[in-house]
Design a protein around this motif. Structure first.
Motif, PDB file in Angstrom:
ATOM      1  N   GLN A 188      85.741  53.807 -65.727  1.00 57.46           N
ATOM      2  CA  GLN A 188      86.038  55.237 -65.699  1.00 57.46           C
ATOM      3  C   GLN A 188      84.898  56.015 -66.363  1.00 57.46           C
ATOM      4  N   GLU A 189      84.655  57.214 -65.866  1.00 57.28           N
ATOM      5  CA  GLU A 189      83.616  58.067 -66.447  1.00 57.28           C
ATOM      6  C   GLU A 189      84.050  58.655 -67.785  1.00 57.28           C
ATOM      7  N   ASP A 190      85.341  58.962 -67.915  1.00 53.74           N
ATOM      8  CA  ASP A 190      85.866  59.561 -69.133  1.00 53.74           C
ATOM      9  C   ASP A 190      86.022  58.481 -70.202  1.00 53.74           C
TER      10      ASP A 190
ATOM     11  N   LYS B  99      80.840  51.644 -70.129  1.00 55.13           N
ATOM     12  CA  LYS B  99      81.697  50.922 -69.190  1.00 55.13           C
ATOM     13  C   LYS B  99      81.687  49.416 -69.451  1.00 55.13           C
TER      14      LYS B  99
ATOM     15  N   THR C 291      74.888  52.809 -67.788  1.00 49.12           N
ATOM     16  CA  THR C 291      76.081  53.404 -68.389  1.00 49.12           C
ATOM     17  C   THR C 291      77.055  52.343 -68.903  1.00 49.12           C
TER      18      THR C 291
END
Length: 278
Positions: free
Chosen positions: A134-136, A188, A105
């Motif tokens: 952060q995922e968002d 990321k 990711t």
């Protein structure tokens, strides 16, 4: 490694890159029509090490165009821009590649850094290195702008396929920040908890320490006068970055809202450029 008149320090930069513990790489050097001994020094390194591929532009294209040139010449899975002024510890590439291999990711990995003027023995730790996990994607986008100090992460290891998906770096002030913002929308930024990057902060090397006119000539050598509409170009480029991104609508609205509000925050600079252009 994009280079221009770097004879003073380039040998140290090349030595540290060619001494990396991760050895399976190609070092592409693009000389921007240097007028000192830079090209001859690079020729000697290319003759000694088959990993070195040397290119030369017939004229000085400007710094950012030369950065784009080395990216376009690259073919590997991972890519790193390397400054001819800065130094890397031997495990820099190894640690960054391992981090990216361990997290699909992530699009970028960079180590902690230190700043020096004369030599790394006197380097001072830099404590604002960037990490965005952060995922968002909108949170990464906004976090990149709010947390960014020196853009040291730009010198990290990046997935080349991600770089090929973002807009080519333009020739305006802050174009490197826009590129990083687009990358943050894609994935990321990992921070390696080791101080492996040493950035030279002398007036001759650091863009941040140069005058506005020196920075303009650095970007556009052919410019006959001050570059115009720099803040407008930066703000619109940030807004375009949101338009091109592909992520959930809620994140898209959040990123666009931040970009539109940035026009308000920069209104003094924007109005000043309008006044100067009339």
């Amino acid at each position: 490694m994009p280079v221009y008149n770097s004879a003073q320090w380039i040998e140290s930069a090349l030595d540290c890159l060619l001494s990396q513990t991760f050895e399976d790489f190609e070092l592409i050097i693009s000389d921007n029509a240097s007028t000192d001994e830079t090209y001859e020094i690079c020729q000697r390194y290319a003759q000694r090490d088959s990993r070195v591929r040397l290119l030369r532009n017939p004229t000085n294209l400007g710094a950012n165009c030369n950065y784009v040139a080395v990216l376009q010449a690259a073919t590997g899975k991972y890519f790193k821009w390397a400054s001819s002024n800065d130094l890397c510890s031997p495990t820099f590439i190894e640690r960054c590649v391992a981090a990216l291999e361990g997290d699909p990711t992530a699009v970028l990995a960079s180590p902690r850094s230190a700043l020096f003027v004369k030599g790394i023995d006197d380097a001072q730790p830099y404590d604002r290195d960037l990490e965005l996990v952060q995922e968002d994607p909108a949170d990464r986008f906004i976090g990149m702008h709010s947390l960014m100090g020196l853009n040291n992460a730009f010198n990290g290891v990046i997935r080349r396929d991600a770089l090929m998906r973002v807009s080519p770096m333009g020739s305006f002030m802050g174009a490197d920040i826009i590129l990083m913002a687009e990358l943050a929308l894609l994935g990321k930024f990992l921070l390696i908890d080791e101080r492996l990057f040493f950035r030279r902060m002398s007036p001759e090397a650091a863009t941040r320490l140069k005058s506005a006119r020196e920075v303009e000539r650095h970007l556009v050598p052919s410019a006959r006068g001050p570059l115009k509409w720099q803040e407008w170009r930066f703000q619109f480029a940030r807004l375009r970055a949101c338009r091109h991104a592909r992520f959930p609508s809620s994140a898209w609205f959040k990123a666009v809202n931040y970009s539109l509000r940035s026009f308000v925050w920069a209104r003094r600079e924007l109005l000043g450029e309008i006044a100067a252009g009339l």
